[in-house]
Write a protein that holds these residues in place. Structure first.
Motif: not given
Length: 368
Positions: A187, A190, A229
């Motif tokens: 993530p 992101n 994400s």
């Protein structure tokens, strides 16, 4: 929407999204922001030809920016929008699958980008439209942000670039990471803190470093980043499903771990995502109730986190970049969109911490 050239490996249609947050909010000056942002892109010649321009605009970066920041200073939202168009051009280069875009190239570019943001006069990037546009963004960012806000933005950019480099390294190695490794590091790409810095700037939120870096707010921010994400891994799956080895995303990581198809992995991904969404809403409510000395500034920041999660879904629903992906269409379909449904309840009754150390620690902040 026109039928794709080949079916999705995820099956027919996306699963319902559990999102008990205000939805479909958009900045009242969204049209002005988009018009000025596109004029800026064209003035710098960011796209080399009409086809690349069409795909660049298909990111709907103005819509993204104006949905996750649905109110606040229009000049800050505009600058954030221009950053997003520029960053998506970099993201497309990173995800191109070209032999020239290996881990070394992603890291080299990332380091030079960071140094340019921190020191605009460093001259460590080659001249060209992308660099000239970047210099304009950096100069205006330095003029608009306070030193602490600039430091937050740099750290958010570093998250994005480190996450992208990690994903590139995994792809280059040709091995799918384990689930705990993925949820800890995937993530980052992101750029959650990249976006939240601008949300606070536009809305005039001036939280202290101690509050922003508190363990509970850090956990809440990471939870928001994970949900966004995971959602992006669903919306963007078809865009990258031609790559070999397969794209490092939540669905493919779970499919590899469980020895199942991507379609069979979708409910597993949604269940984990919903579990974190429940944690996010409960922890945000605790902080809003004043458990950590909530005030107007903190409440504004917590609202921004909610807009980030809900706005990202609304944006991706409407973005031709995802709904008419380039590996299936010669040009983006202007009105392409996903028929997204919203779920009234999470897809799982399990609301406690999962057996994943990278996520489980967030739950301890629910009780102060």
């Amino acid at each position: 929407m026109t039928a794709p050239l080949r079916p999705s490996r995820l099956g027919t249609g996306l699963p319902p999204f559990y999102c008990p947050l205000p939805r479909d909010l958009v900045h009242p000056e969204a049209e002005e922001v988009e018009s000025r942002a596109v004029a800026w892109l064209d003035a710098f010649g960011l796209y080399p030809d009409p086809v690349e321009r069409a795909w660049g605009l298909a990111t709907h970066s103005a819509d993204f920016s104006c949905r996750i920041i649905p109110d606040g200073d229009v000049e800050a939202v505009l600058l954030f929008t221009q950053w997003n168009y520029w960053a998506n051009a970099v993201d497309d280069w990173q995800d191109s699958g070209s032999d020239e875009v290996g881990t070394a190239a992603v890291v080299e570019h990332g380091v030079r980008l960071l140094r340019t943001i921190e020191d605009p006069g460093a001259s460590v990037l080659p001249d060209g439209p992308m660099t000239r546009a970047l210099r304009d963004l950096v100069d205006r960012t330095h003029a608009m942000l306070t030193p602490y806000e600039l430091r937050r933005f740099v750290e958010g950019t570093r998250d994005w670039l480190l996450g992208a480099a990690w994903r590139a390294a995994r792809a280059e190695a040709g091995s799918m990471p384990g689930l705990n490794d993925f949820v800890a590091m995937g993530p980052l790409a992101n750029g959650t803190r990249f976006s939240l810095t601008w949300a606070d700037v536009a809305r005039g939120s001036r939280l202290s470093a101690d509050v922003l870096s508190s363990p509970a707010l850090t956990a809440l921010t990471d939870a928001a980043g994970f949900v966004v994400s995971a959602d992006n891994d669903l919306f963007s799956y078809d865009k990258d499903d031609h790559l070999e080895p397969r794209e490092v995303n939540l669905v493919n990581v779970l499919a590899h771990q469980e020895g199942c198809s991507p379609a069979e992995a979708v409910p597993l991904a949604v269940a984990l995502r919903d579990r974190v969404m429940v944690l996010f809403t409960r922890l945000r409510a605790r902080l809003e109730d004043g458990g950590d000395g909530a005030d107007g500034q903190l409440r504004s920041h917590l609202a921004a986190l909610g807009h980030y999660v809900a706005g990202s879904i609304a944006w991706q629903t409407r973005a031709p970049r995802y709904a008419s992906p380039r590996n299936r269409y010669e040009l983006p379909v202007p009105d392409a969109r996903f028929p997204v449904r919203y779920a009234e309840q999470p897809s799982t009754t399990a609301t406690g911490p999962p057996d994943l150390p990278a996520l489980a620690s967030w739950w301890r902040h629910l009780h102060g």
